[in-house]
Design an enzyme around this catalytic site. Structure first.
Site, PDB file in Angstrom:
ATOM      1  N   LYS A 159       1.038  -1.170   0.167  1.00  0.00           N
ATOM      2  CA  LYS A 159       0.045   0.045   0.086  1.00  0.00           C
ATOM      3  C   LYS A 159       0.705   1.185   0.113  1.00  0.00           C
ATOM      4  CE  LYS A 159      -0.880   0.499   4.903  1.00  0.00           C
ATOM      5  NZ  LYS A 159      -0.376   1.793   5.227  1.00  0.00           N
ATOM      6  N   ASP A 160       1.995   1.269   0.406  1.00  0.00           N
ATOM      7  CA  ASP A 160       3.115   2.254   0.276  1.00  0.00           C
ATOM      8  C   ASP A 160       3.706   2.706  -0.942  1.00  0.00           C
ATOM      9  OD1 ASP A 160       2.685   2.700   2.989  1.00  0.00           O
ATOM     10  OD2 ASP A 160       4.351   1.503   3.684  1.00  0.00           O
ATOM     11  N   ARG A 169      -7.774   8.955   3.946  1.00  0.00           N
ATOM     12  CA  ARG A 169      -8.736   7.828   3.410  1.00  0.00           C
ATOM     13  C   ARG A 169      -9.441   7.728   5.020  1.00  0.00           C
ATOM     14  NH1 ARG A 169      -8.707   2.596   4.792  1.00  0.00           N
ATOM     15  NH2 ARG A 169      -6.528   2.985   5.359  1.00  0.00           N
ATOM     16  N   ARG A 170      -8.714   7.575   6.035  1.00  0.00           N
ATOM     17  CA  ARG A 170      -9.407   7.197   7.387  1.00  0.00           C
ATOM     18  C   ARG A 170     -10.195   8.335   7.667  1.00  0.00           C
ATOM     19  NH1 ARG A 170      -3.842   3.996   9.237  1.00  0.00           N
ATOM     20  NH2 ARG A 170      -4.467   1.727   8.625  1.00  0.00           N
ATOM     21  N   ARG A 225       2.094  10.389  13.297  1.00  0.00           N
ATOM     22  CA  ARG A 225       2.915   9.383  12.403  1.00  0.00           C
ATOM     23  C   ARG A 225       3.889   8.700  13.427  1.00  0.00           C
ATOM     24  NH1 ARG A 225       5.291  11.998   8.192  1.00  0.00           N
ATOM     25  NH2 ARG A 225       6.417   9.728   8.110  1.00  0.00           N
ATOM     26  N   GLN A 271       4.650   1.039  17.320  1.00  0.00           N
ATOM     27  CA  GLN A 271       4.998   1.652  18.706  1.00  0.00           C
ATOM     28  C   GLN A 271       4.904   2.864  19.072  1.00  0.00           C
ATOM     29  OE1 GLN A 271       6.560  -0.528  16.557  1.00  0.00           O
ATOM     30  NE2 GLN A 271       6.796  -2.613  17.576  1.00  0.00           N
ATOM     31  N   ARG A 288       3.193   5.283  17.458  1.00  0.00           N
ATOM     32  CA  ARG A 288       1.745   5.558  17.626  1.00  0.00           C
ATOM     33  C   ARG A 288       1.186   5.346  18.856  1.00  0.00           C
ATOM     34  NH1 ARG A 288      -0.519   5.439  11.261  1.00  0.00           N
ATOM     35  NH2 ARG A 288       1.577   5.411  10.480  1.00  0.00           N
ATOM     36  N   CYS A 298      -0.981   7.842  -3.475  1.00  0.00           N
ATOM     37  CA  CYS A 298      -1.175   7.278  -2.233  1.00  0.00           C
ATOM     38  C   CYS A 298      -1.967   7.893  -1.172  1.00  0.00           C
ATOM     39  CB  CYS A 298       0.330   6.661  -1.618  1.00  0.00           C
ATOM     40  SG  CYS A 298       1.015   5.582  -2.597  1.00  0.00           S
TER      41      CYS A 298
END
Length: 302
Positions: free
Chosen positions: A79-80, A126-127, A144, A148, A150, A234
């Site tokens: 996805k990145d 998106r979220r 970001r 861990q 986050r 992205c």
């Protein structure tokens, strides 16, 4: 043959993914060596990704290492990876997708709050957009860093919860309470480990094809073709998820405005035909039904 040099970001999750690729290759009797590389995306943890002004922020340094023959292959969270790859770099293998979902993780003090009451930390457009579609008064904070980092920011920060990929939690074997989020459509190719190779190394690329999971490849290529046709890069609020159910593919996708008020959704079941570009086909349906104007609006606002 000498060891296959596997390039990876140096986060705990990225190294786990690289070791997983190494395990598959070693099971086929190939020697491997893991080469960690610090990415630009890991160096700048203060700005949300969409404000950095570049795509491929987590893949660019691995691309350079691949092109400079410092590594033989590069392992990514798919996805990145931008849908437009640099010249001479191609996606060769996809491991079987495990956990594509987004999950909600709350701090203890917010355990009893209703979803619409939560103050959320996420830098993902998106979220944010998909959440706002259902809970339009939500306050957001940027966040970001690796999993861990986050989770520590969640404990220390002035917000109630964050949204993460289930794949990361599962791969790190973290014992943590979470909630599934049916309101979310995953990012295109979320939950997939992919391996990029150099087009001038056909021998290594043929080896990589031995560990490719064809059903996963079919699904993620539909998702990424959908994303590419929408020209979302992205960062735009685009969700897309394809899954094979018996002899059919179900494809669900959505393009949302940044505030979540305007969403164009697709939900299709079809028989797979390798000669047809289904991702492009469904993206064109979205574009013809207001998606073109919505994409222009999103790009003007980012």
């Amino acid at each position: 043959m000498k060891s296959i040099r596997i390039g990876t970001r140096n986060s705990a999750l990225a190294l786990w993914q690289a070791r997983e690729v190494a395990r598959h290759l070693q099971n086929n009797n190939y020697l491997t060596e893991i080469v960690p590389i610090v990415s630009s995306g890991d160096k700048n943890l203060n700005q949300p990704l969409y404000s950095l002004g570049i795509t491929g922020v987590f893949t660019r340094d691995l691309d350079v290492a691949l092109l400079n023959d410092e590594i033989d292959i590069a392992v990514h969270s798919l996805k990145d990876v931008p849908t437009q790859l640099p010249h001479n770099i191609e996606m060769i293998a996809y491991l079987e997708r495990d956990y594509p979902q987004d999950i909600l993780i709350r701090k203890e003090s917010a355990k009893n709050k209703e979803l619409h009451e939560l103050k959320l930390a996420t830098s993902s457009l998106r979220r944010r957009a998909f959440w706002l579609r259902h809970f339009p008064t939500t306050e957001f904070s940027d966040i970001r860093g690796n999993i861990q980092t986050r989770l520590q920011k969640l404990e220390d920060g002035d917000f109630d919860a964050t949204i993460l990929s289930l794949a990361g939690i599962k791969r790190m074997k973290m014992e943590i309470d979470y909630e599934m989020l049916p309101v979310m459509i995953s990012a295109p190719s979320q939950g997939v480990i992919a391996v990029a190779g150099h087009s001038d190394k056909p021998e290594i690329n043929e080896i990589l094809k031995q560990i490719n999971h064809a059903p996963t490849q079919i699904c993620v290529e539909i998702e990424r073709n959908f994303l590419s046709t929408l020209e979302g890069g992205c960062t735009a609020p685009i969700g897309a998820f394809a899954e094979i159910i018996e002899d059919q593919i179900r494809f669900t996708a959505s393009l949302c405005s940044l505030d979540g008020k305007n969403c164009i959704a697709i939900d299709e079941n079809f028989e797979y035909d390798p000669s047809e570009n289904f991702g492009e086909k469904f993206a064109k349906v979205v574009l013809e039904n207001g998606g073109k104007e919505l994409m222009a609006e999103i790009k003007s606002q980012i």
